[in-house]
Design a protein around this motif. Structure first.
Motif, PDB file in Angstrom:
ATOM      1  N   ASP A  49      25.835  44.887  46.069  1.00  0.00           N
ATOM      2  CA  ASP A  49      26.063  43.514  45.698  1.00  0.00           C
ATOM      3  C   ASP A  49      26.894  43.357  44.450  1.00  0.00           C
ATOM      4  OD1 ASP A  49      24.183  43.840  47.494  1.00  0.00           O
ATOM      5  OD2 ASP A  49      22.756  42.503  46.667  1.00  0.00           O
ATOM      6  N   GLU A  87      27.368  36.566  45.874  1.00  0.00           N
ATOM      7  CA  GLU A  87      27.156  38.016  45.923  1.00  0.00           C
ATOM      8  C   GLU A  87      27.883  38.597  47.138  1.00  0.00           C
ATOM      9  OE1 GLU A  87      25.834  39.161  43.379  1.00  0.00           O
ATOM     10  OE2 GLU A  87      24.206  37.862  42.668  1.00  0.00           O
ATOM     11  N   HIS A 159      18.445  41.148  57.007  1.00  0.00           N
ATOM     12  CA  HIS A 159      17.889  42.105  56.047  1.00  0.00           C
ATOM     13  C   HIS A 159      17.466  43.369  56.777  1.00  0.00           C
ATOM     14  CE1 HIS A 159      13.631  41.353  57.177  1.00  0.00           C
ATOM     15  NE2 HIS A 159      13.948  40.065  57.221  1.00  0.00           N
ATOM     16  N   HIS A 207      15.542  42.966  49.137  1.00  0.00           N
ATOM     17  CA  HIS A 207      16.352  41.742  49.097  1.00  0.00           C
ATOM     18  C   HIS A 207      16.682  41.279  50.502  1.00  0.00           C
ATOM     19  CE1 HIS A 207      19.169  45.080  49.489  1.00  0.00           C
ATOM     20  NE2 HIS A 207      20.004  44.219  50.063  1.00  0.00           N
ATOM     21  N   HIS A 209      19.872  39.093  52.573  1.00  0.00           N
ATOM     22  CA  HIS A 209      21.232  38.575  52.535  1.00  0.00           C
ATOM     23  C   HIS A 209      21.326  37.265  53.318  1.00  0.00           C
ATOM     24  CE1 HIS A 209      23.223  42.370  51.157  1.00  0.00           C
ATOM     25  NE2 HIS A 209      22.194  42.942  51.759  1.00  0.00           N
ATOM     26  N   SER A 229      25.167  35.070  49.449  1.00  0.00           N
ATOM     27  CA  SER A 229      24.281  35.412  48.344  1.00  0.00           C
ATOM     28  C   SER A 229      23.124  36.272  48.842  1.00  0.00           C
ATOM     29  CB  SER A 229      23.763  34.149  47.651  1.00  0.00           C
ATOM     30  OG  SER A 229      23.195  34.466  46.384  1.00  0.00           O
ATOM     31  N   GLN A 230      22.175  36.526  47.947  1.00  0.00           N
ATOM     32  CA  GLN A 230      20.998  37.322  48.244  1.00  0.00           C
ATOM     33  C   GLN A 230      19.821  36.772  47.453  1.00  0.00           C
ATOM     34  OE1 GLN A 230      21.662  41.554  47.572  1.00  0.00           O
ATOM     35  NE2 GLN A 230      23.841  41.331  48.003  1.00  0.00           N
ATOM     36  N   THR A 232      15.528  37.888  46.241  1.00  0.00           N
ATOM     37  CA  THR A 232      14.578  38.983  46.125  1.00  0.00           C
ATOM     38  C   THR A 232      13.156  38.441  46.004  1.00  0.00           C
ATOM     39  OG1 THR A 232      14.108  41.057  44.936  1.00  0.00           O
ATOM     40  CG2 THR A 232      14.831  39.163  43.614  1.00  0.00           C
ATOM     41  N   GLN A 272      17.671  33.437  42.228  1.00  0.00           N
ATOM     42  CA  GLN A 272      17.559  34.251  43.436  1.00  0.00           C
ATOM     43  C   GLN A 272      16.175  34.878  43.598  1.00  0.00           C
ATOM     44  OE1 GLN A 272      21.207  36.069  41.769  1.00  0.00           O
ATOM     45  NE2 GLN A 272      21.783  36.361  43.894  1.00  0.00           N
TER      46      GLN A 272
END
Length: 294
Positions: A49, A87, A159, A207, A209, A229-230, A232, A272
């Motif tokens: 990322d 990201e 993911h 994470h 995506h 983006s991502q 977590t 995030q």
């Protein structure tokens, strides 16, 4: 620690994978720069990322956003929302921007990709991803429009499975396409995916995506995405999941990585970090507000 050989994704392996991709040149360069800076730090995760977008705009909203404080990225404050950082999609997007061993791979154009439950494969493959149940609830809001909910927008989400493998790309699951799907937002800007908690593989923290599109129609080509983006999960939640059967490889991987050393979240993750409720027996619900310049 269990060794997966070709199945295990290290940061070095991700770098090699990226060099062989046909992804957008700018995105690839950003990925390589982020990955190179993190080479001395090994841990858990998925595709590689890039740096946080610190030019996010902020708008007023009536409901305070729930975030985890950090020190190095643009953060939301009470009464406001911000654009979620941009990201990289990493090496395993499956959105037509790169290839796997069989050629260009694009699930966005496949029948059945628009779905809420992404645990099973679709459009032919029959594999099902096992793991601790995870419900993902996202809300898309317009930072340029007083944080108003954005109805009819679409999100493509993907993911890794509990072994840290990505369908379509990883050895042993190249013929599967589970843990990938598209959903459109409702009148409140919300959408829901039913999934499993992703594993932690060497080199990244756990994470998910996702890509944001202005409509389901637009979500058939990665060229139309307006945000990649991502997000977590809290470390305590990850550790609770990885103490359960099936996630043994994630334990040692998680021990070698942190949000501070992850090559995506090390520069900030407040926008995030999902809010998680539930438990490892009954499953978890992860929620996140996704701010875009609508």
């Amino acid at each position: 620690m269990e060794h997966h050989d070709d199945n295990e994704h290290s940061l070095a392996a991700d770098l090699t994978a990226m060099l062989n991709l046909n992804s957008d040149r700018r995105q690839t360069l950003r990925w390589l720069l982020a990955g190179a800076s993190a080479l001395p730090m090994m841990g858990c995760g998925g595709g590689s990322d890039s740096a946080t977008d610190t030019s996010s705009t902020t708008a007023t909203v009536a409901t305070p956003a729930t975030t985890t404080p950090t020190t190095t990225t643009t953060t939301t404050t009470n009464g406001s929302c911000s654009v979620i950082p941009e990201e990289t999609g990493g090496p395993y997007p499956g959105d037509g921007t790169n290839s796997n061993s069989s050629g260009v791979v694009n699930v966005l154009t496949q029948s059945g990709v628009v779905r809420s439950d992404i645990r099973s494969s679709f459009n032919g493959p029959t594999g099902v991803a096992a793991g601790v149940p995870l419900t993902i609830k996202l809300q898309v809001v317009n930072v340029s429009g007083s944080c108003a909910s954005l109805e009819g927008y679409a999100i493509y989400l993907w993911h890794c499975d509990r072994d840290g493998n990505y369908s379509l790309y990883s050895n042993g699951v190249t013929t599967q396409n589970y843990l990938r799907g598209v959903q459109a937002t409702d009148s409140s800007g919300g959408l829901t995916f039913t999934s499993i908690f992703p594993g932690c593989y060497d080199g990244r923290v756990p994470h998910v995506h996702f890509e944001v599109y202005r409509s389901l129609t637009a979500a058939t080509s990665a060229a139309n995405r307006i945000k990649t983006s991502q997000f977590t999960f809290p470390v305590a939640t990850c550790n609770a999941v990885y103490a359960t059967a099936g996630y043994s490889a994630s334990v040692s991987n998680m021990a070698r990585i942190s949000l501070a050393t992850d090559n995506v979240f090390s520069d900030g993750y407040s926008l995030q970090m999902s809010t998680v409720t539930g438990n490892a027996t009954d499953g978890y619900v992860a929620t996140l507000t996704v701010g875009v310049a609508g």
